[in-house]
Motif scaffolding. Structure first.
Motif, PDB file in Angstrom:
ATOM      1  N   LYS A 140     -32.532  20.367-116.188  1.00 49.29           N
ATOM      2  CA  LYS A 140     -33.607  21.342-116.384  1.00 49.29           C
ATOM      3  C   LYS A 140     -33.387  22.515-115.444  1.00 49.29           C
ATOM      4  O   LYS A 140     -32.958  22.322-114.303  1.00 49.29           O
ATOM      5  N   TYR A 141     -33.731  23.723-115.893  1.00 46.77           N
ATOM      6  CA  TYR A 141     -33.613  24.908-115.036  1.00 46.77           C
ATOM      7  C   TYR A 141     -34.971  25.587-114.914  1.00 46.77           C
ATOM      8  O   TYR A 141     -35.682  25.757-115.901  1.00 46.77           O
ATOM      9  N   LEU A 149     -25.626  26.470-101.778  1.00 44.97           N
ATOM     10  CA  LEU A 149     -24.408  25.648-101.678  1.00 44.97           C
ATOM     11  C   LEU A 149     -24.489  24.481-102.667  1.00 44.97           C
ATOM     12  O   LEU A 149     -23.551  24.236-103.433  1.00 44.97           O
ATOM     13  N   PHE A 150     -25.616  23.768-102.664  1.00 44.49           N
ATOM     14  CA  PHE A 150     -25.741  22.582-103.523  1.00 44.49           C
ATOM     15  C   PHE A 150     -25.962  22.952-104.985  1.00 44.49           C
ATOM     16  O   PHE A 150     -25.521  22.233-105.879  1.00 44.49           O
ATOM     17  N   GLN A 151     -26.659  24.069-105.227  1.00 43.44           N
ATOM     18  CA  GLN A 151     -26.815  24.534-106.616  1.00 43.44           C
ATOM     19  C   GLN A 151     -25.446  24.857-107.211  1.00 43.44           C
ATOM     20  O   GLN A 151     -25.137  24.504-108.344  1.00 43.44           O
ATOM     21  N   SER A 152     -24.606  25.524-106.396  1.00 47.85           N
ATOM     22  CA  SER A 152     -23.284  25.966-106.873  1.00 47.85           C
ATOM     23  C   SER A 152     -22.397  24.797-107.269  1.00 47.85           C
ATOM     24  O   SER A 152     -21.582  24.909-108.189  1.00 47.85           O
ATOM     25  N   ILE A 153     -22.559  23.662-106.556  1.00 49.07           N
ATOM     26  CA  ILE A 153     -21.743  22.483-106.869  1.00 49.07           C
ATOM     27  C   ILE A 153     -21.975  22.062-108.328  1.00 49.07           C
ATOM     28  O   ILE A 153     -21.045  21.661-109.019  1.00 49.07           O
ATOM     29  N   PHE A 154     -23.219  22.203-108.800  1.00 48.98           N
ATOM     30  CA  PHE A 154     -23.521  21.853-110.199  1.00 48.98           C
ATOM     31  C   PHE A 154     -23.198  22.993-111.162  1.00 48.98           C
ATOM     32  O   PHE A 154     -22.614  22.772-112.211  1.00 48.98           O
ATOM     33  N   TRP A 155     -23.597  24.228-110.786  1.00 51.02           N
ATOM     34  CA  TRP A 155     -23.348  25.375-111.677  1.00 51.02           C
ATOM     35  C   TRP A 155     -21.881  25.486-112.036  1.00 51.02           C
ATOM     36  O   TRP A 155     -21.490  25.571-113.171  1.00 51.02           O
ATOM     37  N   LEU A 156     -21.045  25.533-110.976  1.00 48.45           N
ATOM     38  CA  LEU A 156     -19.641  25.891-111.161  1.00 48.45           C
ATOM     39  C   LEU A 156     -18.782  24.724-111.656  1.00 48.45           C
ATOM     40  O   LEU A 156     -17.767  24.937-112.294  1.00 48.45           O
ATOM     41  N   ALA A 157     -19.194  23.485-111.309  1.00 44.23           N
ATOM     42  CA  ALA A 157     -18.314  22.346-111.618  1.00 44.23           C
ATOM     43  C   ALA A 157     -18.579  21.712-112.975  1.00 44.23           C
ATOM     44  O   ALA A 157     -17.758  20.937-113.461  1.00 44.23           O
ATOM     45  N   LEU A 213     -32.596  27.920-111.352  1.00 39.95           N
ATOM     46  CA  LEU A 213     -32.801  26.882-110.337  1.00 39.95           C
ATOM     47  C   LEU A 213     -32.725  25.509-111.002  1.00 39.95           C
ATOM     48  O   LEU A 213     -33.589  25.132-111.787  1.00 39.95           O
ATOM     49  N   SER A 214     -31.678  24.781-110.692  1.00 42.63           N
ATOM     50  CA  SER A 214     -31.410  23.500-111.354  1.00 42.63           C
ATOM     51  C   SER A 214     -32.176  22.359-110.691  1.00 42.63           C
ATOM     52  O   SER A 214     -32.146  22.209-109.462  1.00 42.63           O
ATOM     53  N   LEU A 215     -32.845  21.536-111.495  1.00 39.39           N
ATOM     54  CA  LEU A 215     -33.548  20.356-110.985  1.00 39.39           C
ATOM     55  C   LEU A 215     -32.551  19.387-110.356  1.00 39.39           C
ATOM     56  O   LEU A 215     -32.804  18.785-109.309  1.00 39.39           O
TER      57      LEU A 215
END
Length: 705
Positions: free
Chosen positions: A448-449, A298-306, A454-456
């Motif tokens: 960083k990934y 859920l929290f990774q997606s907030i950064f990936w998609l936005a 997997l985003s820092l």
């Protein structure tokens, strides 16, 4: 022919499809108010049933029987008993029954039918019942109950026309309540029922029993209350024995009806898909691993998609500001437009993609049925800290907004557990904190990934949300020894079946939440941005005059190359001597140990209106000080203290994020806590402990890092 209007009460068990049916019947013609004297939502909506019949539909809180336990069940009960303080009297009852759990639903149906009011039954979840191998003879069921039964699927808009037709016929008295009672209600307490009907002649035999049991909770004249009490004493009326006997008789008759009209599958047949999935998702070990994975995604997606839409919005505003700066004359109104209005707008719109993605993903979790499983998994842990599994839903809702989350604690029967849930829910990181976290994480945490995906930054974001949860559990554990209430607690939860998400519903929710953020939060941000522009552009006349004179003299002797740096110093000193600067400087000694400067201090104060105002405040302050055509992120990255050191270092940013996780910076939340607890005592305690917790933890974080 004149348009007639009738009142319809929509009732049913929780999770029976009542809300979906309400939405299907009323569409956008809905409004939410409150029942008088109680903090329970009153949802009403208009529905045109035919050319000359309009219905006002009241969506009553879900309840399992006519024996209420919770505050919201009492609201539904009083309306059905025509004993509501607001005099809400339905002409007709639309009862939603779940075909999947027919036996349990028929208990409530039979009680409503015996009140002798016109009833129409909407039978939902038939598709799921068929998948389980359950076959229902609907005409046979209709004959046994003596009221219209219509099969509907509100999610797919099926059966709505037939339901409206049945409501019209019942509303125009073409159907009448059955003459014969579902069970022999009079025989439960013959003398007491007869005595009650002499006092209130229009009551049915079954309603008479309820008046004997619960009359103290109805708004009746004192003389009538005394007369009912005397009837109970004279006839040795035993409410507990009567209630137990009634339920036994009802289930006896329901069993006969089920045997005649319902074919159920062999219980040894293969388990349904839902049950197989629950074996994995509710596993005592893997269930928790899957839960943490879901939250992490859920929290990774907030950064990936936005990331891309946010960058595009940021770039667009920087371009517009640059163009306006180069085009417009240097006057107060052009300064207001660029550094007040445009800067404020950019601080609102840049976070819309993240708000939409967060709410979209939460809606998918709710729609699929997984959100209820999170409550189930959490019950064991919650009990150890003084809460129960039902506390989880308000706490998860708190990730969106604490105000509706606190209002949703009304379905927690235990008063102590409800109060503890109210006290800790604001520690959940609401969507208003998201803009603060996002800009600070992007400033100090490298993009960083790990393993390529997997985003820092996602890890840090998840850590902030988990910090709020852990602190909520610790605070609840401490408060359970402080709050002196003793009441036995039960956790009964009906797990809905798994379903595919309704993508239309997900889309509507995302758009609605974005609209609410832009219109409600946006309004506050714009007002504060404009107010801040005034406070940061003007100051005591003598101080501002001194700054003007000082730099006028310096500019006379400066070369063209030096002018840009001198202008920067001039804007900075002017801001420090403005009203906003004086306010910020006065509180700086208190917040300096946390690593904050006076500009952050101003943002902390303005955040009490709404936390997301932090970004608007920064946008305005840095726009007034800096004339460069840079984005807010770049301006914050370049910000330096008087000694030349950077403002937004890793320790300062972490300290600030922790402060925003733990501090109570929301007037709306305090107001709703006051309303729910009926006094200022608990909101005051909440404000004090959260401010203390935020200050001490931020102080520790700043000095550790």
């Amino acid at each position: 022919m004149a348009l007639q209007n009738i009142n319809i009460a929509l009732v049913g068990n929780p999770n029976s499809g009542k809300s979906s049916l309400f939405n299907a019947l009323t569409g956008l013609n809905q409004k939410v108010g409150n029942f008088p004297g109680v903090t329970v939502d009153k949802k009403t909506g208009e529905s045109r049933l035919d050319d000359n019949l309009q219905a006002s539909i009241i969506d009553l809180p879900g309840t399992y029987s006519l024996y209420p336990r919770r505050a919201d069940e009492w609201v539904a009960y009083r309306v059905l008993m025509h004993a509501d303080e607001d005099n809400v009297k339905p002409d007709l009852i639309l009862l939603v029954a779940d075909a999947n759990n027919l036996k349990r639903n028929l208990l409530f149906c039979s009680q409503i039918i015996d009140l002798k009011v016109p009833v129409v039954i909407a039978l939902t979840m038939m598709d799921l019942a068929r998948k389980k191998g359950i076959e229902i003879d609907v005409p046979g069921l209709e004959r046994e109950l003596g009221v219209p039964v219509v099969v509907v699927n509100p999610r797919k808009d099926k059966g709505i026309a037939q339901l409206k037709k049945a409501l019209v016929q019942t509303g125009k008295h073409q159907y009448h309540p059955p003459q014969r009672d579902f069970i022999g209600n009079r025989e439960l307490a013959p003398a007491a029922v007869e005595g009650m009907q002499k006092l209130i002649p229009h009551l049915s035999e079954y309603a008479s029993i309820h008046y004997l049991i619960n009359h103290e909770n109805f708004p009746l004249a004192p003389e009538l209350q005394d007369a009912i009490e005397q009837t109970e004493i004279d006839n040795k009326f035993n409410p507990t024995k009567t209630q137990a006997e009634e339920i036994m008789q009802r289930y006896g008759r329901i069993k006969q009806i089920m045997q005649k009209n319902v074919v159920e599958p062999d219980p040894l047949q293969k388990k349904l898909f839902t049950e197989k999935l629950d074996n994995v998702l509710l596993h005592r070990f893997w269930g928790y691993i899957i839960l943490l994975s879901v939250l992490f995604l859920l929290f990774q997606s907030i950064f990936w998609l936005a990331q891309y839409p946010m960058d595009a919005i940021d770039w667009g505003f920087a371009e517009v500001s640059g163009w306006l700066n180069n085009t417009l004359p240097e006057t107060w109104w052009s300064d207001l437009l660029v550094n007040g209005i445009i800067a404020g707008l950019s601080g609102i719109l840049v976070f819309v993609p993240q708000i939409m993605i967060l709410f979209g993903l939460i809606t998918i979790l709710e729609d699929t049925g997984y959100m209820a499983r999170i409550s189930f998994l959490s019950d064991k842990l919650m009990r150890k800290v003084g809460l129960n599994g039902k506390s989880v839903m308000p706490m998860i809702s708190g990730f969106a907004c604490a105000v509706p989350a606190i209002m949703s604690t009304r379905n927690i029967e235990n008063k102590k557990e409800r109060l503890l849930t109210i006290m800790v829910t604001p520690l959940m990181s609401c969507s208003a904190r998201l803009p603060v976290f996002t800009i600070l994480i992007s400033l100090v945490v490298p993009s960083k990934y790990y393993l390529g995906f997997l985003s820092l930054q996602g890890f840090v974001m998840m850590g902030l949300y988990l910090l709020g949860v852990v602190m909520a559990l610790i605070v609840s554990y401490v408060l359970k020894f402080v709050v002196k209430m003793k009441e036995k607690s039960f956790f009964i939860l009906e797990l809905p079946v798994y379903r595919g998400p309704r993508w239309k519903n997900v889309g509507i929710t995302m758009i609605e939440k974005a609209k609410i953020f832009v219109m409600d939060a946006g309004r506050v941000i714009m007002v504060i941005s404009l107010l801040l522009w005034v406070l940061s552009s003007y100051g005591p006349s003598q101080r501002m005059h001194n700054v003007d004179e000082k730099y006028a003299a310096i500019k006379q002797h400066a070369s063209t190359e030096q002018l840009a740096e001198i202008n920067k110093q001039y804007n900075s000193e002017k801001l420090q001597n403005s009203f906003a600067g004086i306010l910020g400087k006065s509180i700086e000694p208190v917040i300096a140990p946390l690593g904050f400067d006076w500009k952050i201090g101003i943002a902390l104060i303005t955040s009490f209106a709404a936390r997301e105002v932090f970004v608007g405040t920064m946008a305005t302050l840095y726009s007034v000080e800096e004339t460069d055509d840079l984005s807010l992120k770049q301006k914050m990255h370049n910000a330096v203290r008087e000694d030349g050191t950077k403002v937004y270092t890793l320790p300062t940013a972490l300290s600030l994020m922790v402060f925003y996780v733990l501090a109570m910076q929301c007037m709306s939340t305090l107001a709703v806590v006051k309303r729910e607890t009926r006094g200022w005592k608990w909101p005051a305690i909440q404000l004090a402990y959260m401010t203390f917790l935020a200050y001490v933890t931020s102080l520790a974080v700043f000095h550790i890092f």
